[in-house]
Design a protein around this motif. Structure first.
Motif, PDB file in Angstrom:
ATOM      1  N   THR A  62       0.798  -1.220   0.000  1.00 12.77           N
ATOM      2  CA  THR A  62       0.000   0.000   0.000  1.00 12.77           C
ATOM      3  C   THR A  62       0.835   1.276   0.000  1.00 12.77           C
ATOM      4  O   THR A  62       0.335   2.329  -0.364  1.00 12.77           O
ATOM      5  N   ASN A  63       2.087   1.199   0.413  1.00 10.98           N
ATOM      6  CA  ASN A  63       2.920   2.389   0.550  1.00 10.98           C
ATOM      7  C   ASN A  63       3.626   2.700  -0.774  1.00 10.98           C
ATOM      8  O   ASN A  63       4.636   2.079  -1.110  1.00 10.98           O
ATOM      9  N   LYS A  64       3.131   3.679  -1.492  1.00  8.86           N
ATOM     10  CA  LYS A  64       3.690   4.016  -2.803  1.00  8.86           C
ATOM     11  C   LYS A  64       5.065   4.658  -2.712  1.00  8.86           C
ATOM     12  O   LYS A  64       5.790   4.712  -3.704  1.00  8.86           O
ATOM     13  N   SER A  65       5.471   5.144  -1.530  1.00 11.07           N
ATOM     14  CA  SER A  65       6.808   5.740  -1.395  1.00 11.07           C
ATOM     15  C   SER A  65       7.883   4.684  -1.111  1.00 11.07           C
ATOM     16  O   SER A  65       9.071   4.983  -1.146  1.00 11.07           O
ATOM     17  N   ASN A  66       7.482   3.459  -0.851  1.00 12.47           N
ATOM     18  CA  ASN A  66       8.430   2.367  -0.648  1.00 12.47           C
ATOM     19  C   ASN A  66       9.128   2.088  -1.984  1.00 12.47           C
ATOM     20  O   ASN A  66       8.467   1.948  -3.010  1.00 12.47           O
ATOM     21  N   PRO A  67      10.468   2.011  -1.998  1.00  5.34           N
ATOM     22  CA  PRO A  67      11.175   1.801  -3.274  1.00  5.34           C
ATOM     23  C   PRO A  67      10.839   0.481  -3.963  1.00  5.34           C
ATOM     24  O   PRO A  67      11.087   0.331  -5.164  1.00  5.34           O
TER      25      PRO A  67
END
Length: 191
Positions: A90-95
């Motif tokens: 869910t975390n779009k900022s995770n690479p």
């Protein structure tokens, strides 16, 4: 018998803080491949012992499994927690974000697959063998009704899996620093 620290679904209760959890990409590939191969063999043998059909290894899904392991490792660093287990990204900022979400239903809403995920924490000085690490994951899944069902489901005919390793420093009461390694495993099963 060696004692194992196993992190399942609850945080440590000591006063501790995890810092800088990162995916480790170098110097461990041979170890990870060995653990993954043992995991595959354990499931295949387990199915055989239970008179289930042989699973074909689906290599094309391994990259999704590996990326999902890396996503969970990165999430534990982002959230500053010792582990992160999730069947959904869910975390779009995770690479490592790809939008992955394991789907166990086909278009007609029939059960079509299963996913087993787990993490295992060990100290830098641990002497566990690759087989012992694989066996730890396998036994965790075997003891869980749903995960065990995934490994033994009659309709499954393919398996994919991957393991990845991360490292973190555990700071206890601002005094002691222990380097830990976190191994994450993902297995998927499909018709």
């Amino acid at each position: 018998m060696k004692k194992l620290l196993i992190i399942l679904l609850f945080p440590l209760t000591i006063i501790a803080q995890y810092k800088n959890t990162t995916v480790v990409l170098t110097n461990h590939q041979e170890k990870l491949d060995s653990i993954n191969n043992y995991l595959y063999e354990l499931v295949i043998n387990y199915r055989s012992e239970n008179n289930k059909s042989h699973l074909k290894l689906n290599k094309s899904e391994e990259s999704s499994c590996l990326n999902h392991c890396n996503y969970m490792i990165a999430e534990s660093g982002i959230k500053n927690i010792p582990y992160e287990l999730s069947h959904k990204e869910t975390n779009k900022s995770n690479p490592y974000y790809t939008g992955y979400e394991f789907r166990d239903r086909d278009k007609t809403n029939k059960f079509s697959g299963g996913e087993n995920i787990a993490s295992y924490c060990f100290k830098e000085t641990s002497k566990l063998t690759n087989y012992e690490i694989a066996l730890t994951f396998f036994n965790l899944w075997k003891k869980s009704k749903v995960h065990n069902m995934n490994m033994l489901w009659d309709s499954h005919n393919t398996i994919s899996s991957a393991v990845s390793i991360g490292s973190s420093k555990l700071i206890i009461q601002d005094k002691y620093e222990i380097k830990n390694y976190l191994i994450y495993a993902t297995q998927t099963f499909y018709k």
